[in-house]
Design an enzyme around this catalytic site. Structure first.
Site, PDB file in Angstrom:
ATOM      1  CD  GLU A 191      -3.185  -1.171   1.955  1.00 25.20           C
ATOM      2  OE1 GLU A 191      -3.276  -0.311   2.844  1.00 25.20           O
ATOM      3  OE2 GLU A 191      -4.068  -2.023   1.755  1.00 25.20           O
ATOM      4  CD  GLU A 313      -3.413  -6.156   2.903  1.00 27.58           C
ATOM      5  OE1 GLU A 313      -4.330  -5.489   3.418  1.00 27.58           O
ATOM      6  OE2 GLU A 313      -2.201  -5.891   3.032  1.00 27.58           O
TER       7      GLU A 313
HETATM    8  O1  AHR Z   1      -5.068  -6.221   6.769  1.00 32.77           O
HETATM    9  C1  AHR Z   1      -5.039  -5.077   7.568  1.00 32.77           C
HETATM   10  C2  AHR Z   1      -4.415  -3.900   6.872  1.00 32.77           C
HETATM   11  O2  AHR Z   1      -5.207  -3.508   5.795  1.00 32.77           O
HETATM   12  C3  AHR Z   1      -3.066  -4.121   6.253  1.00 32.77           C
HETATM   13  O3  AHR Z   1      -2.027  -3.983   7.171  1.00 32.77           O
HETATM   14  C4  AHR Z   1      -2.985  -3.046   5.223  1.00 32.77           C
HETATM   15  O4  AHR Z   1      -2.166  -3.407   4.136  1.00 32.77           O
HETATM   16  C5  AHR Z   1      -4.431  -2.843   4.816  1.00 32.77           C
HETATM   17  O5  AHR Z   1      -4.776  -1.507   4.788  1.00 32.77           O
END
Ligand code: AHR
Length: 509
Positions: A191, A313
């Protein structure tokens, strides 16, 4: 008069509404990479500590070198092909050398992203690699770009992967590991548009080029370098990256998308209304549009389909359980999550030409976890069972499906009630996964199987009376798969009666 017309119109539509699926068993072209069924483990809340890792001095919870045996056993059964670590946002604060060598000498740091707790670094590279070996999973290491350097990450690769003599491989040997682990998957930042440095895509593209240039592959392992991808539908991010990164420097590009109703009012994980459920599914099903949008751009810059899309994610994100640390993201997991997982995995299967990896966030005790722990007890969540039922798709050939679905309607808004994907494995068995996201109505479906002959069908179902139902430490087996008999096979036609709120996987021979 107008009312009468509307009445007859609705009657006409509902009498003619039908769920139909055509599966072309002879048109399979792309493999469903098993890494689509990947997971994610961050130093966040109770995922690592008090989750996977209880420390080898723990005499109450059975463990192997500190890693919980019950978790390893459950995850081996579910099959975890690839595990992402150490973050998430944590990754861009993590300096890997803090987590090697004798544990008593490892420095502590503050986990600034997640609860401000002290991290003692007792779980580091060796422990993570041990976990992956115990699970039979490929490691996917997310490197520190935000606060790290090219040299630091290049040295990490040398530490894990170099067989000969070098400063880092010698250090690895000194720390007790003779042979390299040959880690293939490396994430270059996380991110980077947000917690990983708040960078602009043009700037990150340049930084990425520098990192990718100095990460050393060797004759044992060709690295698979994954660029930190877009937030949801930020297609400009993917466009700028692919315009500026030469294809010989990149093997994968990420994207993150969470099914969240409203970031300021996420709602309870268990106590939610039908309207909230519907909104979660709307968000979850947006995944298809998001994946398609990024694939269109990738097809433009990489027409040969070399670079993978890694949804590294994804999952449902709700308010934390009452009384728990807000920075620990601990949430329960209901049938809503099972439907969300089933429908999302169907999307990944159907877009497997480009989607070659995905990592559910997160494995244990955080967000849409497959396992929750409480001291020496564990429970398997509905999401666990979906992952386990769907593992028949791992590395199978995706069969294109053509779905005509009735609608599931709430407050005048509609979603397709049925989601489906199918595959053929190396033994010729066909698996069809179906989800009925409609929580009020069973759906009859006609499946037309073309291009094959089948004579036998069996099935498994995950369902429960209410979408809010979940497993608890007191009642850990309320939700678990059962045999499914709600089908009739007649030649190449399958008639299915899919109960409300259900996930079904069929096997045809
Ligand atoms: O999964 C939780 C968080 O969500 C992670 O650390 C981040 O990459 C995302 O914003």
């Amino acid at each position: 008069m107008q009312r009468v017309i509307i009445f007859f119109l609705i009657l006409f539509v509902s009498l003619n509404a039908q769920n139909k699926i055509v599966i072309n068993a002879d048109l399979g072209k792309y493999k469903i990479d098993k890494n689509i069924y990947g997971h994610f483990s961050e130093h966040l809340g109770r995922c690592i500590y008090d989750g996977f890792y209880v420390g080898e001095t723990n005499k109450i919870i059975p463990n192997t070198r500190g890693i919980r045996n019950d978790i390893v056993k459950a995850l081996r059964k579910m099959k975890v092909p690839v595990l992402r670590w150490p973050g998430g946002c944590f990754a861009d604060t993590y300096h890997w050398k803090d987590g090697i060598g004798p544990r008593s000498e490892r420095p502590t740091i503050v986990n600034t992203w997640w609860g401000g707790v002290t991290e003692d670094n007792s779980f580091g590279t060796h422990e993570f690699m041990d976990l992956c070996e115990q699970l039979g999973a490929e490691p996917y290491i997310s490197g520190n770009v935000g606060s790290g350097t090219v040299r630091e990450m290049a040295e990490w690769v040398q530490y894990t992967n170099f067989d000969g003599r070098s400063p880092m491989s010698d250090l690895r040997r000194k720390n007790g590991r003779e042979k390299p682990w040959n880690v293939k998957y490396w994430g270059i930042g996380n991110e980077t548009w947000g917690c990983g440095g708040h960078m602009r895509p043009e700037y990150y593209a340049d930084i990425y080029r520098a990192f990718a240039t100095y990460l050393p592959g060797n004759s044992n392992v060709k690295l698979f370098r994954i660029a930190s991808g877009a937030a949801g539908d930020d297609y400009n991010w993917t466009e700028i990256l692919l315009k500026n990164i030469p294809l010989n420097l990149i093997e994968g590009i990420g994207v993150h998308h969470y099914a969240v109703i409203d970031w300021n009012a996420k709602g309870s994980a268990t106590d939610f209304t039908e309207e909230q459920y519907f909104k979660t599914m709307q968000q979850a099903l947006r995944m298809e549009k998001i994946v398609k949008g990024h694939i269109n751009i990738m097809d433009k810059y990489d027409p040969q389909n070399r670079v993978a899309l890694a949804v590294d994610e994804w999952g449902g994100w709700y308010d934390v359980e009452p009384g728990t640390n807000p920075g620990f993201l601990y949430q329960q997991n209901t049938m809503r999550d099972a439907l969300l997982a089933g429908a999302t995995l169907n999307i990944f299967n159907n877009y497997c030409r480009r989607v070659k990896m995905a990592n559910l966030a997160q494995t244990v005790n955080v967000l849409q976890a497959v396992i929750l722990t409480k001291e020496e007890k564990i429970i398997l969540t509905p999401t666990y069972y979906v992952m386990e039922m769907y593992n028949v798709h791992h590395d199978a050939t995706m069969l294109p499906v053509d779905v005509t679905s009735e609608k599931y309607t709430v407050d005048g808004k509609a979603l397709d009630a049925i989601s489906c994907s199918a595959s053929k494995d190396e033994n010729g068995k066909i698996h069809i996964s179906l989800v009925n996201i409609d929580i009020n109505k069973k759906h009859n479906i006609e499946i037309d199987l073309r291009g094959t002959e089948v004579s036998n069908c069996t099935g498994r179902i995950l369902t429960s009376e209410k979408v809010q139902d979940h497993n608890t430490f007191e009642n850990p087996e309320k939700i678990k798969p059962a045999a499914f008999k709600g089908f009739k096979l007649n030649g190449n036609k399958l008639q299915i009666e899919l109960p409300a709120t259900s996930v079904v996987v069929l096997e045809l021979e």
